[in-house]
Design a protein around this motif. Structure first.
Motif, PDB file in Angstrom:
ATOM      1  N   ARG A   1       0.847  -1.193   0.000  1.00 37.93           N
ATOM      2  CA  ARG A   1       0.000   0.000   0.000  1.00 37.93           C
ATOM      3  C   ARG A   1       0.886   1.248   0.000  1.00 37.93           C
ATOM      4  NH1 ARG A   1      -5.220   1.395   2.244  1.00 37.93           N
ATOM      5  NH2 ARG A   1      -5.207   3.523   3.040  1.00 37.93           N
ATOM      6  N   ASP A   2       0.655   2.104  -0.985  1.00 37.26           N
ATOM      7  CA  ASP A   2       1.365   3.380  -1.018  1.00 37.26           C
ATOM      8  C   ASP A   2       0.685   4.285   0.010  1.00 37.26           C
ATOM      9  OD1 ASP A   2       2.065   6.063  -1.583  1.00 37.26           O
ATOM     10  OD2 ASP A   2       2.695   5.466  -3.604  1.00 37.26           O
ATOM     11  N   MET A   3       1.378   4.659   1.047  1.00 35.77           N
ATOM     12  CA  MET A   3       0.753   5.361   2.165  1.00 35.77           C
ATOM     13  C   MET A   3       0.346   6.788   1.787  1.00 35.77           C
ATOM     14  SD  MET A   3       0.388   3.273   4.619  1.00 35.77           S
ATOM     15  CE  MET A   3      -0.076   4.338   5.962  1.00 35.77           C
ATOM     16  N   GLU A   4       0.896   7.288   0.706  1.00 36.60           N
ATOM     17  CA  GLU A   4       0.567   8.664   0.362  1.00 36.60           C
ATOM     18  C   GLU A   4      -0.775   8.747  -0.381  1.00 36.60           C
ATOM     19  OE1 GLU A   4       4.043  11.057  -0.575  1.00 36.60           O
ATOM     20  OE2 GLU A   4       2.747  11.985  -2.089  1.00 36.60           O
ATOM     21  N   ASN A   5      -0.949   7.826  -1.371  1.00 40.74           N
ATOM     22  CA  ASN A   5      -2.192   7.933  -2.152  1.00 40.74           C
ATOM     23  C   ASN A   5      -3.153   6.778  -1.884  1.00 40.74           C
ATOM     24  OD1 ASN A   5      -0.988   5.805  -3.459  1.00 40.74           O
ATOM     25  ND2 ASN A   5      -0.229   7.056  -5.161  1.00 40.74           N
ATOM     26  N   GLY A   6      -2.777   5.843  -1.021  1.00 46.09           N
ATOM     27  CA  GLY A   6      -3.679   4.753  -0.646  1.00 46.09           C
ATOM     28  C   GLY A   6      -3.812   3.653  -1.689  1.00 46.09           C
ATOM     29  N   ILE A   7      -3.074   3.754  -2.820  1.00 42.39           N
ATOM     30  CA  ILE A   7      -3.184   2.719  -3.869  1.00 42.39           C
ATOM     31  C   ILE A   7      -2.516   1.430  -3.387  1.00 42.39           C
ATOM     32  CG2 ILE A   7      -2.454   2.076  -6.210  1.00 42.39           C
ATOM     33  CD1 ILE A   7      -2.708   5.100  -6.898  1.00 42.39           C
ATOM     34  N   GLN A   8      -3.243   0.318  -3.572  1.00 40.20           N
ATOM     35  CA  GLN A   8      -2.711  -0.980  -3.113  1.00 40.20           C
ATOM     36  C   GLN A   8      -2.481  -1.904  -4.291  1.00 40.20           C
ATOM     37  OE1 GLN A   8      -4.516  -1.092   1.312  1.00 40.20           O
ATOM     38  NE2 GLN A   8      -5.436  -2.510  -0.114  1.00 40.20           N
ATOM     39  N   GLU A   9      -1.429  -2.680  -4.227  1.00 38.14           N
ATOM     40  CA  GLU A   9      -1.138  -3.662  -5.290  1.00 38.14           C
ATOM     41  C   GLU A   9      -0.820  -4.996  -4.655  1.00 38.14           C
ATOM     42  OE1 GLU A   9       1.689  -2.598  -8.586  1.00 38.14           O
ATOM     43  OE2 GLU A   9       1.654  -0.727  -7.446  1.00 38.14           O
ATOM     44  N   VAL A  10      -1.209  -6.045  -5.337  1.00 35.23           N
ATOM     45  CA  VAL A  10      -0.898  -7.382  -4.824  1.00 35.23           C
ATOM     46  C   VAL A  10       0.392  -7.853  -5.486  1.00 35.23           C
ATOM     47  CG1 VAL A  10      -1.720  -9.772  -4.656  1.00 35.23           C
ATOM     48  CG2 VAL A  10      -3.354  -7.879  -4.637  1.00 35.23           C
ATOM     49  N   VAL A  11       1.347  -8.311  -4.672  1.00 34.26           N
ATOM     50  CA  VAL A  11       2.566  -8.880  -5.264  1.00 34.26           C
ATOM     51  C   VAL A  11       2.835 -10.236  -4.645  1.00 34.26           C
ATOM     52  CG1 VAL A  11       3.614  -6.618  -5.684  1.00 34.26           C
ATOM     53  CG2 VAL A  11       4.182  -7.858  -3.595  1.00 34.26           C
ATOM     54  N   ASP A  12       3.590 -11.010  -5.366  1.00 35.96           N
ATOM     55  CA  ASP A  12       3.978 -12.329  -4.881  1.00 35.96           C
ATOM     56  C   ASP A  12       4.794 -12.184  -3.583  1.00 35.96           C
ATOM     57  OD1 ASP A  12       4.592 -15.181  -6.696  1.00 35.96           O
ATOM     58  OD2 ASP A  12       5.514 -14.844  -4.717  1.00 35.96           O
ATOM     59  N   TYR A  13       4.473 -12.995  -2.572  1.00 34.80           N
ATOM     60  CA  TYR A  13       5.218 -12.906  -1.302  1.00 34.80           C
ATOM     61  C   TYR A  13       6.718 -13.022  -1.545  1.00 34.80           C
ATOM     62  CZ  TYR A  13       7.000 -14.192   3.330  1.00 34.80           C
ATOM     63  OH  TYR A  13       7.715 -14.242   4.495  1.00 34.80           O
ATOM     64  N   GLN A  14       7.060 -13.948  -2.440  1.00 31.41           N
ATOM     65  CA  GLN A  14       8.493 -14.195  -2.661  1.00 31.41           C
ATOM     66  C   GLN A  14       9.209 -13.038  -3.348  1.00 31.41           C
ATOM     67  OE1 GLN A  14       9.149 -18.053  -4.393  1.00 31.41           O
ATOM     68  NE2 GLN A  14       7.625 -18.975  -3.069  1.00 31.41           N
ATOM     69  N   LYS A  15       8.410 -12.168  -3.974  1.00 30.43           N
ATOM     70  CA  LYS A  15       9.043 -11.041  -4.668  1.00 30.43           C
ATOM     71  C   LYS A  15       8.870  -9.735  -3.895  1.00 30.43           C
ATOM     72  CE  LYS A  15       8.997 -12.803  -9.305  1.00 30.43           C
ATOM     73  NZ  LYS A  15       8.149 -13.054 -10.420  1.00 30.43           N
ATOM     74  N   ALA A  16       8.353  -9.841  -2.683  1.00 28.97           N
ATOM     75  CA  ALA A  16       8.002  -8.619  -1.940  1.00 28.97           C
ATOM     76  C   ALA A  16       9.200  -7.678  -1.759  1.00 28.97           C
ATOM     77  CB  ALA A  16       7.408  -8.988  -0.585  1.00 28.97           C
ATOM     78  N   VAL A  17      10.352  -8.229  -1.397  1.00 28.50           N
ATOM     79  CA  VAL A  17      11.524  -7.376  -1.129  1.00 28.50           C
ATOM     80  C   VAL A  17      11.970  -6.669  -2.413  1.00 28.50           C
ATOM     81  CG1 VAL A  17      13.924  -7.350  -0.375  1.00 28.50           C
ATOM     82  CG2 VAL A  17      12.277  -8.788   0.809  1.00 28.50           C
TER      83      VAL A  17
END
Ligand code: AMP
Length: 473
Positions: A427-443
């Motif tokens: 979640r981008d804390m500035e504009n609230g936009i959320q995206e789903v990403v693979d857990y393994q690629k999170a970093v």
């Protein structure tokens, strides 16, 4: 080195431990600070860190090496080095007999310990001068008041092994530059108190002057007149301050060598454009000083008002020998850290921040998610991504509020759905936009968004995150 232990009065006399018995504390009392002591709280730490980093940087620029000496020293070091009749030894030293019967002191100053270390570690065989600096706490059983504590910190610079007046000027430059780095205009108050050749004559003139005015002196100064007349010029009592105005001045009684030395120091200071004022009252309270003495005062110090000087120092050409070493000149200065910080905070609007703003905040829902978050946090931190969390808490809303409060750029959220799907919500804390990403690629995904992959030249690897995920499975 000569056996100085035998010289220490009372050292062997008392072999029984003497732990003073304090009255029993009242039942139900609350723990509190000792009088004159101070906690350095987390909100203060950024200021302390900045001062210590600035001191270190300046020291290294001028090629000084750091020294740390123990908090405890033989009391003899100070009675001998600093002088029995000085306030810091006579009235303010924390001194006690330890369980072996030795007379011990909590260090009230650092020049004597540094001179002791110089002798003890054979610094004399190194190229001279030896340039050392310190940053550490000291202890004086002073009457606590604003800007005066019983434990306080000083940084100081010492140059041992060289008499040339250019050394004095170069040292004073460091003191000046240090305050300049904090945008604090200071002026050096400088004097010369002569040496063993000319000082006796001056002391005679000074004693003659005060003897005829003895009745007007404070009780302390009446005693000083017989024991340590130079210190009459140091007295802060109202009546004594008035008498100082017409007292004979050291500079009028300097021998040829001391005069030449002093003039040369001033010429070098002119060359360095360090602002100074000739101040015949700067005699410093300690016995070891010779020739150049100086203090660092705020530049806007109002005329005639009591001074809270920021620091001070001078030459101590006899100290090393006095402590049992070979005749070796030296010069140094020390400045109080609390006073510097308080002046800096008073004069500057700029607040110094503490912990850096986190890049990401990890939020979770439920225990299985907590465990995944533990691994994710580790992977992020291994990749130099600043991550905050409150894994002990429940409730996504409260966690996101916390993320907002501390200014995190992104939140990484793992709830039940994300566990099932093997994903993380970014979640981008500035504009609230959320995206789903693979857990393994999170970093990797976070690093990309922070533009870290390129900026620090070290790509956050997919492996780190997937390692974390695998070890969970
Ligand atoms: P001195 O060693 O007495 O020349 O002190 C050098 C500097 O240490 C002073 O200018 C102050 O900035 C600081 N200082 C001395 N005594 C205290 C104290 N009791 N509490 C806080 N700072 C002190």
């Amino acid at each position: 080195m000569q056996n100085r232990r035998n010289e220490q009065p009372g050292r062997t006399a008392e072999k029984t431990p003497t732990t003073p018995t304090a009255p029993a504390p009242k039942p139900g009392r609350t723990a509190g600070l000792l009088r004159g002591m101070k906690d350095i709280l987390p909100v203060d730490q950024p200021y302390w860190r900045r001062v210590s980093e600035t001191v270190q940087r300046l020291a290294e620029t001028h090629r000084f090496e750091r020294i740390d000496t123990p908090v405890l020293e033989e009391a003899w070091l100070f009675t001998r080095g600093v002088g029995k009749e000085t306030d810091i030894v006579e009235k303010e030293m924390f001194q006690f007999v330890d369980r072996s019967g030795d007379s011990i002191a909590l260090r009230p100053e650092l020049t004597a310990p540094v001179a002791r270390a110089y002798i003890e570690h054979g610094f004399v065989s190194q190229p001279q001068p030896v340039k050392l600096y310190y940053f550490c706490p000291l202890f004086r059983h002073d009457r606590p008041q604003a800007g005066r504590y019983r434990q306080f910190w000083q940084f100081g610079f010492e140059v041992i092994g060289e008499t040339h007046p250019i050394i004095d000027a170069q040292l004073i430059l460091i003191a000046y530059q240090l305050y300049q780095s904090f945008n604090l205009p200071v002026r050096i108050q400088i004097n010369s108190i002569g040496d063993s050749t000319c000082r006796p004559l001056y002391l005679k003139a000074l004693t003659d002057y005060y003897r005829s005015r003895k009745n007007a002196l404070c009780e302390d100064c009446k005693k000083r007149l017989a024991r340590n007349p130079l210190r009459l010029l140091d007295c802060k009592a109202e009546d004594c301050r008035a008498l100082k105005v017409d007292a004979p001045q050291t500079v009028d009684h300097l021998c040829e060598d001391c005069k030449n030395h002093f003039v040369a120091v001033l010429e070098y200071l002119d060359e360095l454009e360090v602002p100074y004022t000739l101040n015949p009252r700067i005699v410093r309270g300690l016995d070891y000083y010779t020739r150049t003495t100086f203090e660092i005062w705020p530049d806007d110090q109002p005329e005639g008002e009591p001074v809270q000087e920021l620091g001070g120092g001078g030459r101590y050409d006899g100290l090393v020998e006095q402590l049992g070493g070979r005749p070796t000149p030296g010069i140094g200065f020390a400045s109080g850290v609390e006073r510097l910080i308080s002046l800096w905070r008073e004069r500057s609007d700029a607040s110094v921040s503490g912990l850096p703003v986190p890049d990401v905040f990890i939020a979770q829902l439920g225990d299985p998610a907590r465990k995944l978050c533990l691994k994710l946090l580790q992977a992020l931190r291994q990749n130099n991504i600043i991550a905050a969390d409150c894994l002990s808490k429940d409730g996504i809303k409260a966690q996101l509020e916390a993320a907002d409060r501390i200014g995190a750029k992104y939140a990484l959220i793992i709830g039940q759905k994300e566990i099932m799907d093997g994903t993380v919500l970014i979640r981008d804390m500035e504009n609230g936009i959320q995206e789903v990403v693979d857990y393994q690629k999170a970093v990797v995904e976070v690093a990309k968004r922070l533009d870290r992959g390129r900026s620090n030249g070290k790509m956050a690897t997919e492996t780190t995150a997937s390692d974390a995920a695998h070890s969970h499975e």
